[in-house]
Write an enzyme that holds these catalytic residues in place. Structure first.
Site, PDB file in Angstrom:
ATOM      1  N   CYS A  91       0.836  -1.209   0.000  1.00  0.00           N
ATOM      2  CA  CYS A  91       0.000   0.000   0.000  1.00  0.00           C
ATOM      3  C   CYS A  91       0.861   1.246   0.000  1.00  0.00           C
ATOM      4  O   CYS A  91       0.395   2.338  -0.308  1.00  0.00           O
ATOM      5  CB  CYS A  91      -0.884   0.046   1.228  1.00  0.00           C
ATOM      6  SG  CYS A  91      -2.014  -1.312   1.307  1.00  0.00           S
ATOM      7  N   CYS A 103      -3.574   9.027   6.461  1.00  0.00           N
ATOM      8  CA  CYS A 103      -2.336   8.811   7.216  1.00  0.00           C
ATOM      9  C   CYS A 103      -2.589   8.985   8.713  1.00  0.00           C
ATOM     10  O   CYS A 103      -2.086   8.220   9.533  1.00  0.00           O
ATOM     11  CB  CYS A 103      -1.259   9.808   6.795  1.00  0.00           C
ATOM     12  SG  CYS A 103      -0.645   9.556   5.131  1.00  0.00           S
TER      13      CYS A 103
END
Lengths: 157, 384
Positions: free
Chosen positions: A36, A105
């Protein structure tokens, strides 16, 4: 494509706090993976219900590093219960905002920390609490999609 | 120090090109479609620019269509051809698996018009082989589109060979040559292509202007209709300053080609050798031999591309990455995936693209900066 990191984000990316590992951690978790493009490893040292040390390793982009850095800075010294309440929106606020495509994030960093806390709690054999934490994680996941639009902190600087 | 190593994304306008363009913004501002003196002055300049380009590309003048850039050229060529021929029996379009998104999207959207899109693979080196195309082609194919030089890894395709195969099956052949100037000789006749696309800002010309070469014998449908400019193939008032800029930029690029290629090949080799020397565990993506000298695409193991890019950016260095984190759709480069890169390495790549204004001192500075950057990021990577 807009990718304007705030000064604060860049500071944490360029000079991240709490990087490294703890050799015998009380709690440890890994979240994400190389495929990812972002992976975080969290290490916790806990004493009398308080996070006395926290460190992280990162394979990730600038905001992955910055969010983990500011998160660890914030939760160091918190009680486990306080740290569990620390939400990804607060990480974003503390950084002065994140570009929209980078919000995940902050979510991942918070999830990683919670996973490390779960690992700590499991080791303490407080099993009922583990389930609770997991539920919370799911809740946070659901919240993301709703709150994304309300977050207008992707200011240019 | 500011170092620009992203010349495959765009290049600065050459001051000599700007000088040629300037009068066409102010005193020579006429519309080439106007028949008064000012308009005709503009018309003559337009046709001179077209002739200049035609001479370089060895293409007939009436085969060149000025557009707003390669994205428009590619859309026009692929869609314009397919829509003009939708009642014919050829219902398949083949594009290479490493085409630019504008070719991929233009082709993909033709599925609603009844076309099937097939992707001819690239091998580990980043090359589309004749055999790969032969395996896929048939007499139901309308168009084959393979780029001359890949934008990410800089690999060079044998266009003449691939075009010959396409023609053997009665298919037309298009090549997106955006990254090829001036590294390859673009001789339309020798290459045997039916269509070709260029964009001025990739060779020190202005942004917002491009070119489509269209074999005049092929039936096409315009995408932008209106006043009937460009032989009815592309309406809209000509971007004359842009077109003047494109022709001058192309002219300069090929006039100075030999000297430039010598210089840039040396710089590329120097940079790659130095990189391997100074930084451990750095690997090249795509063929080294069949690559334009402007490109170097490498992966730095254990760390993520966007972080490398951002760190370098703070040091004044501009590069590019195909990592998922850098993409608006959060997907890693399909080009690197296609050439068989291990999925664990898809997010660790950096593209350096050199250009006309790159100097050895800039590359030395970049190596020095990279050494610090890579060391810093690897120090807290969880991968080992």
């Amino acid at each position: 494509m807009s990718l304007n990191y705030t000064k604060k984000t860049l500071e944490h990316f360029l000079r991240p706090k709490n990087i490294g590992k703890i050799v015998h951690p009380d709690g440890y978790a890994q979240i994400g993976n190389m495929v990812c493009g972002d992976q975080l490893d969290f290490f916790l040292k806990v004493k009398e219900g308080k996070i006395i040390d926290v460190k992280f390793l990162s394979f990730g982009c600038a905001s992955n590093i910055a969010t983990a850095s500011i998160l660890t800075e914030k939760v160091k010294g918190m009680t486990i219960e306080q740290a569990k309440k620390y939400a990804w929106q607060e990480v974003v606020d503390d950084l002065g905002g994140l570009p929209k495509q980078k919000l995940h994030c902050s979510v991942m960093a918070v999830q990683g920390l919670k996973k490390a806390i779960s690992d700590y709690e499991e080791k303490q054999q407080v099993l009922p609490k583990v389930k609770k934490t997991k539920k919370k994680e799911e809740k946070t996941k659901k919240k993301i999609s709703v709150k994304k639009s309300s977050l207008k902190k992707t200011k240019k600087k | 120090m500011r170092v620009y190593l992203d010349n495959a994304a765009t290049t600065p306008l050459d001051p000599r090109v700007l000088k040629k363009m300037l009068p066409y913004f102010t005193e020579k501002f006429g519309n080439p479609a106007s028949i008064h003196a000012l308009g005709q002055e503009a018309f003559i300049a337009l046709e001179e620019a077209r002739e200049k380009v035609a001479n370089i590309l060895k293409a007939p003048k009436d085969s060149l269509v000025f557009t707003s850039g390669a994205t428009e050229s590619n859309n026009f060529i692929i869609r314009g051809l397919a829509l003009a021929n939708k009642n014919e029996k050829r219902k398949r379009i083949i594009i290479s698996a490493i085409e630019h998104p504008c070719v991929r999207e233009a082709a993909r959207r033709l599925m609603v018009a009844g076309y099937t899109i097939d992707y001819v693979p690239a091998n580990k080196e980043g090359i589309v082989t004749a055999k790969a195309l032969e395996n896929l082609i048939g007499d139901d194919v309308l168009l084959v589109s393979v780029m001359m030089v890949n934008n990410e890894i800089g690999t060079i395709q044998d266009i003449k060979k691939l075009a010959t195969i396409a023609h053997r099956f009665g298919a037309y052949f298009h090549s997106d040559a955006v990254q090829a100037v001036p590294y390859l000789n673009i001789d339309i006749k020798a290459l045997k292509v039916d269509f070709l696309s260029l964009s001025a800002h990739k060779f020190y010309g202005p942004k917002g202007v491009g070119l489509a070469y269209i074999n005049p014998d092929i039936k096409m449908q315009a995408l932008i209709v209106g006043g009937g400019q460009e032989n009815n193939l592309r309406s809209g008032t000509h971007n004359l300053p842009g077109i003047i800029g494109l022709s001058e930029a192309l002219y300069l690029a090929y006039r100075e080609r030999d000297e430039y290629l010598k210089r840039i090949s040396k710089l590329q080799k120097y940079f790659w050798e130095k990189l391997k020397q100074e930084i451990p565990e750095v690997l090249i993506n795509g063929s080294w031999e069949k690559r334009v000298p402007a490109n170097l695409n490498v992966r730095f193991r254990y760390i993520e591309g966007e972080a490398i890019l951002m760190d370098l950016s703070q040091k004044g260095i501009c590069v590019s990455t195909g990592s998922a984190c850098s993409a608006s759709d959060l997907r890693a480069s399909y080009v690197l995936k296609e050439i068989g890169l291990d999925k664990n390495y898809l997010n660790s790549n950096i593209r350096f693209s050199f250009g006309r204004f790159t100097t050895k001192a800039e590359l030395d500075y970049t190596i020095k900066a990279l050494k610090q950057t890579v060391k810093r990021l690897r120090a807290f990577s969880p991968i080992n």
